[in-house]
Enzyme design. Structure first.
Site, PDB file in Angstrom:
ATOM      1  N   GLY A  24       0.800  -1.213   0.000  1.00  0.00           N
ATOM      2  CA  GLY A  24       0.000   0.000   0.000  1.00  0.00           C
ATOM      3  C   GLY A  24       0.834   1.265   0.000  1.00  0.00           C
ATOM      4  N   THR A  87      -6.132  -3.435  -0.619  1.00  0.00           N
ATOM      5  CA  THR A  87      -5.372  -4.609  -0.209  1.00  0.00           C
ATOM      6  C   THR A  87      -5.602  -4.827   1.274  1.00  0.00           C
ATOM      7  OG1 THR A  87      -3.172  -5.634  -0.092  1.00  0.00           O
ATOM      8  CG2 THR A  87      -3.272  -3.247   0.160  1.00  0.00           C
ATOM      9  N   LYS A 169      -8.386 -15.765   1.048  1.00  0.00           N
ATOM     10  CA  LYS A 169      -8.284 -14.990  -0.195  1.00  0.00           C
ATOM     11  C   LYS A 169      -9.370 -15.394  -1.189  1.00  0.00           C
ATOM     12  CE  LYS A 169      -4.755 -12.582   1.081  1.00  0.00           C
ATOM     13  NZ  LYS A 169      -4.949 -11.136   1.382  1.00  0.00           N
ATOM     14  N   LEU A 194       3.773 -14.791  -4.333  1.00  0.00           N
ATOM     15  CA  LEU A 194       4.447 -14.444  -3.075  1.00  0.00           C
ATOM     16  C   LEU A 194       5.256 -13.169  -3.273  1.00  0.00           C
ATOM     17  CD1 LEU A 194       5.395 -15.159  -0.159  1.00  0.00           C
ATOM     18  CD2 LEU A 194       7.250 -16.472  -1.229  1.00  0.00           C
TER      19      LEU A 194
END
Length: 310
Positions: A24, A87, A169, A194
């Protein structure tokens, strides 16, 4: 890329939530560099994390204390924005992924997307998901085509093997998609591999089932810069739609797996030089072709929001 003339006047104002995490905060930096005004929504109002910005960039930065479980704080952060980069960052007091985190992440996604539906200026939402919402299926070893954005992880499979990160998720992203379709919100998702960096460790929840992902040829990683570029690209390109698998490296060689293992657990003993390395290259079974096609013309350094029409 979409020419600048396709953007509304308020398209230069966007919100990043949660802006306090590594992804972010990096998104905030890049958006400011590209000429956007950014509403940085953070759970803990701390301006120190943005203290390194230039004076010009700080003029275009507004910091909001925003809790994904406080609906009005979300609405406040979104006011006047044409886009949201969302996010999920786990609460500081609950960093591990388990059944509790599943409920937390799903409720957060629902609240944020509902707020977007009620914000008239929002044109597009970029929702950060994970490749773990794609790769976990009973038939992953037998399907003929590579795994891509069209595939979803099986929630029953994830629950059975306690793959809590993948389950969270998957369910959170499905919840977001269901709500956007019902409310008419324009959303695209980034299903990221990842995220690599100095803070990556073996305790990262993405790593649950890493050996199986490696053997299946679907263990993928992504660099921070590439991931940020992907988010901005799908936001700015009016042709973007649906889901995008995002990675720029596939761990499918024994040498790569050893290097990653050493990075994740630096205290582990190094293998002796005489170690007989496995020279196999595991067949890649996952594709990010859709994203790569979209990013072909993406110019990292240009200020798209202020660029003259093409």
């Amino acid at each position: 890329m979409a020419p600048a003339s396709t953007f509304h006047q308020n398209s230069k104002t966007v919100c990043v939530m949660d802006a306090s995490g590594r992804l972010g905060s990096s998104m905030v930096d890049r958006l400011l560099q590209r000429g956007y005004t950014v509403h940085a929504a953070v759970q803990h109002h701390d301006e120190l994390q943005f203290s390194g910005l230039s004076c010009d960039d700080r003029k275009n930065l507004k910091i909001f204390r925003s809790d994904p479980f406080d609906y009005q704080s979300i609405i406040h952060a979104l006011k006047g924005c044409s886009g949201l980069f969302y996010t999920f960052e786990p609460p500081q007091d609950q960093p591990a992924y388990d059944e509790f985190m599943l409920d937390v992440e799903v409720r957060a996604a629902h609240n944020v997307l509902e707020a977007c539906a009620q914000t008239e200026t929002i044109d597009k939402v970029v929702f950060t998901s994970s490749a773990t919402a794609v790769v976990w299926r009973d038939d992953r070893k037998t399907i003929e085509s590579d795994l891509d954005e069209r595939h979803w992880s099986d929630v029953n499979f994830c629950r059975k093997f306690k793959l809590w990160h993948a389950l969270s998720k998957t369910v959170a992203e499905k919840t977001a998609w269901a709500l956007t379709m019902d409310r008419g919100v324009n959303m695209v998702s980034i299903n990221a591999g990842l995220l690599m960096g100095p803070d990556v460790s073996i305790s990262n929840p993405y790593m649950k089932g890493a050996a199986e992902m490696y053997e299946d040829g679907v263990f993928v990683t992504v660099d921070l810069k590439f991931l940020v570029d992907a988010h901005i690209c799908v936001f700015e390109d009016i042709s973007s739609y649906g889901r995008y698998l995002c990675f720029n490296h596939v761990v499918n060689r024994h040498e790569d797996a050893l290097k990653l293992a050493q990075l994740l657990t630096p205290s582990a003993p190094m293998l002796p030089q005489s170690y007989d390395q496995d020279m196999r290259i595991i067949q890649q079974r996952i594709s990010n072709k859709k994203l790569n096609q979209l990013m072909v013309d993406f110019e990292c350094g240009s200020q798209v929001a202020d660029a003259p029409p093409a």
